[in-house]
Motif scaffolding. Structure first.
Motif, mmCIF file in Angstrom:
data_model
loop_
_atom_site.group_PDB
_atom_site.id
_atom_site.type_symbol
_atom_site.label_atom_id
_atom_site.label_comp_id
_atom_site.label_asym_id
_atom_site.label_seq_id
_atom_site.Cartn_x
_atom_site.Cartn_y
_atom_site.Cartn_z
ATOM 1 N N ALA A 153 -0.846 31.033 19.566
ATOM 2 C CA ALA A 153 -1.372 32.089 19.854
ATOM 3 C C ALA A 153 -1.623 32.210 21.326
ATOM 4 N N ARG A 154 -2.276 30.920 22.025
ATOM 5 C CA ARG A 154 -2.847 30.993 23.327
ATOM 6 C C ARG A 154 -1.779 31.524 24.337
ATOM 7 N N ILE A 155 -0.401 30.839 24.302
ATOM 8 C CA ILE A 155 0.591 31.039 24.928
ATOM 9 C C ILE A 155 1.608 32.329 24.823
ATOM 10 N N GLY A 156 1.311 32.835 23.797
ATOM 11 C CA GLY A 156 1.991 33.855 23.335
ATOM 12 C C GLY A 156 3.470 33.610 22.449
ATOM 13 N N ALA A 157 3.475 32.384 22.025
ATOM 14 C CA ALA A 157 4.417 32.067 21.149
ATOM 15 C C ALA A 157 4.089 32.464 19.707
ATOM 16 N N CYS A 250 -6.051 25.600 29.473
ATOM 17 C CA CYS A 250 -4.806 26.581 29.722
ATOM 18 C C CYS A 250 -5.079 27.938 29.683
ATOM 19 N N PRO A 251 -4.629 28.561 30.740
ATOM 20 C CA PRO A 251 -4.813 30.125 30.840
ATOM 21 C C PRO A 251 -4.216 30.554 29.461
ATOM 22 N N ALA A 252 -4.840 31.654 29.080
ATOM 23 C CA ALA A 252 -4.408 32.443 27.874
ATOM 24 C C ALA A 252 -3.502 33.539 28.351
ATOM 25 N N GLU A 253 -2.425 33.968 27.642
ATOM 26 C CA GLU A 253 -1.660 35.192 27.970
ATOM 27 C C GLU A 253 -2.506 36.519 27.328
ATOM 28 N N ALA A 254 -2.413 37.464 28.089
ATOM 29 C CA ALA A 254 -3.068 38.669 27.585
ATOM 30 C C ALA A 254 -1.912 39.175 26.811
ATOM 31 N N MET A 255 -1.902 39.545 25.524
ATOM 32 C CA MET A 255 -1.149 40.063 24.379
ATOM 33 C C MET A 255 -1.340 41.543 24.239
ATOM 34 N N ASN A 256 -0.390 42.135 23.826
ATOM 35 C CA ASN A 256 -0.569 43.636 23.591
ATOM 36 C C ASN A 256 -1.127 43.465 21.866
ATOM 37 N N ALA A 257 -1.927 44.361 21.594
ATOM 38 C CA ALA A 257 -2.472 44.491 20.246
ATOM 39 C C ALA A 257 -1.280 44.385 18.976
ATOM 40 N N GLU A 258 -0.179 44.828 19.376
ATOM 41 C CA GLU A 258 1.011 44.995 18.603
ATOM 42 C C GLU A 258 2.024 43.887 18.814
ATOM 43 N N LEU A 277 5.832 39.800 8.818
ATOM 44 C CA LEU A 277 5.452 39.520 10.382
ATOM 45 C C LEU A 277 4.118 40.207 10.435
ATOM 46 N N HIS A 278 3.107 39.643 11.249
ATOM 47 C CA HIS A 278 1.669 40.227 11.607
ATOM 48 C C HIS A 278 1.623 40.146 13.016
ATOM 49 N N THR A 279 0.842 41.154 13.347
ATOM 50 C CA THR A 279 0.859 41.313 14.701
ATOM 51 C C THR A 279 -0.689 40.988 15.278
ATOM 52 N N THR A 280 -1.177 40.868 16.393
ATOM 53 C CA THR A 280 -2.282 40.650 17.074
ATOM 54 C C THR A 280 -3.696 41.290 16.732
ATOM 55 N N GLY A 281 -3.788 42.451 17.296
ATOM 56 C CA GLY A 281 -4.943 42.997 17.272
ATOM 57 C C GLY A 281 -5.521 43.430 15.849
ATOM 58 N N GLY A 282 -4.527 44.150 15.210
ATOM 59 C CA GLY A 282 -4.907 44.469 13.845
ATOM 60 C C GLY A 282 -5.377 43.357 12.977
ATOM 61 N N TYR A 283 -4.512 42.491 12.840
ATOM 62 C CA TYR A 283 -4.558 41.264 11.964
ATOM 63 C C TYR A 283 -6.182 40.698 12.275
ATOM 64 N N LEU A 284 -6.154 40.289 13.592
ATOM 65 C CA LEU A 284 -7.334 39.503 13.690
ATOM 66 C C LEU A 284 -8.753 40.335 13.513
ATOM 67 N N THR A 285 -8.769 41.588 13.833
ATOM 68 C CA THR A 285 -9.663 42.481 13.535
ATOM 69 C C THR A 285 -10.021 42.471 11.899
ATOM 70 N N SER A 471 -2.802 53.034 5.612
ATOM 71 C CA SER A 471 -2.628 51.807 6.493
ATOM 72 C C SER A 471 -4.071 51.384 6.691
ATOM 73 N N TRP A 472 -4.179 49.993 7.113
ATOM 74 C CA TRP A 472 -5.424 49.317 7.426
ATOM 75 C C TRP A 472 -4.860 48.273 8.440
ATOM 76 N N PRO A 473 -5.576 48.041 9.327
ATOM 77 C CA PRO A 473 -5.149 47.178 10.537
ATOM 78 C C PRO A 473 -4.410 45.933 10.278
ATOM 79 N N GLY A 474 -4.748 45.199 8.948
ATOM 80 C CA GLY A 474 -4.023 43.920 8.763
ATOM 81 C C GLY A 474 -2.679 44.164 8.203
ATOM 82 N N GLN A 475 -2.315 45.064 7.895
ATOM 83 C CA GLN A 475 -1.070 45.272 7.226
ATOM 84 C C GLN A 475 0.214 44.640 7.922
ATOM 85 N N MET A 476 1.126 44.182 7.264
ATOM 86 C CA MET A 476 2.386 43.414 7.863
ATOM 87 C C MET A 476 2.975 44.786 8.416
ATOM 88 N N ARG A 477 3.663 44.517 9.649
ATOM 89 C CA ARG A 477 4.484 45.401 10.394
ATOM 90 C C ARG A 477 5.944 45.424 10.026
#
Ligand code: WTA
Length: 650
Positions: A153-157, A250-258, A277-285, A471-477
């Motif tokens: 997650a940190r390096i955007g992989a 290790c610097p963290a990548e800035a990721m788009n919420a999606e 597949l889950h994305t970053t912003g909605g899932y973590l929220t 929808s709710w934010p944690g939904q698979m995309r």
């Protein structure tokens, strides 16, 4: 992380408004009337490196299906789980690790988890793993499994964790499907005193000719220090060859919420497992929010979810939810029955666990061992109990409540799915009156409905198919690499709604009772299994002409696997053949998919157009011969009589 955010989380946790019935219903109403305002407030619990201005952009229309949340915001999931807690609580415990061996445990602070995660991220980077690359994680339940996920997650992989109980064959098909460039594993895992050959399984998986894989790195964490073959240029020992040579930051990548956070394979009713597949912003929220509200998590408490990180429950409620909230999460390597059936309760006593979250199948198995096994451990630290993975029968619920909880603590029976990312239907402790066996009511911002077979909404007390209407934010995309399959699986059955695949009843109080899957998915010990997958595995045996697999009620596992198998003419249906078929299933999928019964039959009941009549096979497996329903479309009714005779004789 700003100072303020941490305090906001801790204040909210100390005064969880959702533990009060009146306030909870006001919040439900707010979530309904002003969803954007509601979810904006919820998402503020995270640290956004670039704040979002758009909340929700969703259409459930199959022709224009899209699901986006907070989609102009940026954040990093690892930063939210680790870095932002450092200013205030670097020395608080992030992870308690309880080894398979009861004599060994470790306490890992947030500062340590941060350093270890950064080091692993740097090792991946040094070996060429980049943002957007897929990394398969095939690990035992050790802290390094969490570091590996967070390092990606940190390096955007994009990580894809594969349960350590899956066979090399199943591992290979997942590595191939997601196009992984790296695998993170361990030399061996330890479960119940026995070693699991994880690295050897990876080697086998990568050697299988029928799967095209492109793995350039196999990073191997030393868990047992067993001697294992290493392939030069590809394999790397983590501690012996890599960890100490990289920087502790290790610097963290800035990721788009999606941007994609992870892919997790799960079984469906048809075909091979799909990459949810889950994305970053909605899932973590969503997992952060539900972890705090459903479990009423308060800072400083010890939270233990007994799932494996190979399943979604482990992703959301061992790693991402708890760590985003600055919690202390317990990672348990072993099994509930080793060294004896008192292990869970001993661990609760030893680590003073406050909140305990497990599966009905484990409770049913432990219930059989007698109350003394529970009572001999001190459980006075407990405050809240949770259940997940399958319907909990009232008997197990009451035992959990009365014996494990001494009749003192709420039980949150949480209904959700790999696809939903986090909990959707659950009691809110303190706010919701409990009914043993019911997941009770939807969380604020979640809108379930029950429909009949034609998709008509049913009102009031009713029974039918469970859908979610918005929808709710944690939904698979999407399904990784197959968006059409995503649309076809979830949005075509009932147009404009997300179809869960579950049946449900709603009672006169508006409480939901999940009745189980209505598709060809079975739930064995809380593990999802597609009947088609098990059939495909059995078909791999040369002597098998055809197989049909159904679930049947099982006292401990919830559902067991019942396989009807037709052999080539002239092949004897012997015990040896039964064993061979079971071995094929273990090889193709893993021991969790092993059939409980193999019923050899010269033919399967089919319609005149050649379709297997599964409804009849299910009834026969359930020993319900009087309820076979309409059999008039059968091509050869005598097949059914023979099957019934065969079932009676076992
Ligand atoms: C079942 C696990 C009844 C359901 C989180 C669902 C449940 C499937 C419950 C998802 C519950 C999960 N009561 N049934 N509390 N929780 N299920 O994807 O059939 O491994 O569709 O996610 O488990 O399983 P999955």
């Amino acid at each position: 992380m700003s100072h303020e955010e941490i305090i906001k989380v801790s204040k909210a946790a100390a005064a969880n408004t959702l533990t009060d019935a009146t306030k909870a219903s006001a919040i439900r109403a707010q979530a309904k009337d002003d969803p954007d305002g509601f979810w904006t407030d919820v998402a503020k619990r995270l640290d956004w490196s670039k704040p979002f201005t758009r909340v929700k952009d969703v259409s459930f229309d199959a022709k224009d299906l899209h699901i986006k949340w907070f989609d102009d915001g940026e954040l990093n999931a690892c930063v939210n789980c680790l870095d932002r807690h450092l200013p205030e609580r670097a020395n608080d415990i992030a992870i308690i690790w309880e080894s398979d061996d009861p004599a060994t445990a470790k306490h890992i602070t947030y500062a340590e988890a941060f350093e270890e995660t950064c080091r692993m991220a740097n090792v991946l980077k040094a070996r060429g793993v980049k943002r957007g690359d897929r990394v398969v994680i095939y690990m035992p339940m050790i802290p390094e499994a969490a570091y590996a996920m967070l390092a990606c997650a940190r390096i955007g992989a994009v990580h894809s964790v594969v349960f350590g109980g899956f066979s090399p064959e199943a591992l290979a098909s997942r590595i191939e499907d997601c196009g992984a460039v790296a695998v993170i594993t361990a030399d061996e895992g330890m479960r119940g005193g026995k070693a699991v050959p994880l690295k050897a399984n990876v080697d086998k998986a990568l050697g299988l000719k029928q799967h095209k894989t492109d793995v350039r790195l196999v990073l191997t964490v030393e868990r047992t220090n067993a001697t294992i073959p290493m392939t030069a240029g590809r394999d790397l020992y983590y501690y012996g060859e890599a960890r100490n040579d990289v920087a502790p930051e290790c610097p963290a990548e800035a990721m788009n919420a999606e941007d994609t956070l992870f892919i997790l394979y799960t079984s469906g009713s048809t075909g091979k497992p799909k990459g949810v597949l889950h994305t970053t912003g909605g899932y973590l929220t969503y997992v952060s929010y539900t972890h705090e509200k459903v479990f009423d998590y308060r800072l400083g408490e010890i939270f233990w979810c007994t799932a494996d990180v190979g399943w979604v429950t482990g992703h959301s409620y061992i790693v991402y939810g708890p760590l985003a909230n600055g919690a202390t999460t317990l990672i348990f390597e072993g099994v509930p029955t080793y060294p004896d059936a008192s292990r869970f309760w001993q661990v609760i006593e030893k680590h003073q666990v406050n909140i305990f979250y497990t599966a009905p199948t484990a409770l049913r198995a432990l219930m059989r061992e007698g109350d003394d096994m529970v009572k001999k451990a001190d459980r006075s630290s407990l405050r809240l109990l949770g259940s997940v993975g399958e319907p909990i029968n009232p008997e197990a619920w009451l035992w959990y409540y009365n014996v494990v909880g001494d009749g003192k603590h709420p039980i949150v029976d949480t209904w959700w799915q790999t696809e939903t990312g986090g909990i959707l239907i659950s009691p809110l402790p303190g706010a919701t009156d409990l009914k043993p066996g019911s997941a009770t009511q939807p969380l604020p911002g979640v809108f379930p409905a029950i429909v009949d077979a034609n998709g008509n909404f049913l009102d009031g007390a009713c029974e039918g198919n469970l859908v979610i209407t918005d929808s709710w934010p944690g939904q698979m995309r999407t399904v990784y690499g197959d968006h059409q399959r995503f649309i076809d699986t979830y949005f075509k059955t009932y147009p404009g709604m997300y179809f869960t695949g579950d049946g449900a009843r709603r009672d006169a109080d508006g409480y939901y009772w999940i009745t189980g899957r209505v598709d060809d998915v079975i739930n064995v010990s809380g593990h999802r299994m597609g009947t088609a997958e098990v059939e495909a595995a059995i078909d791999e045996h040369d002597a098998v002409v055809e197989a049909a697999v159904v679930g049947f009620p099982h006292d401990v596992k919830g559902q067991g696997i019942y396989a009807y198998v037709t052999l080539l003419a002239g092949v004897e249906p012997t015990e040896a053949m039964e064993k061979e078929i079971i071995d094929v299933v273990r090889r193709e999928i893993g021991p969790i998919a092993k059939p409980d019964h193999i019923h050899f039959t010269p033919a399967l009941p089919k319609t005149r157009s050649g379709k297997i009549m599964r409804r009849i096979l299910r009834k026969i497996a359930e020993n319900e011969f009087g309820a076979l329903g309409d059999t008039s479309t059968l091509a050869d009714p005598s097949v059914v009589d023979a099957l019934i005779e065969g079932r009676k004789n076992r």
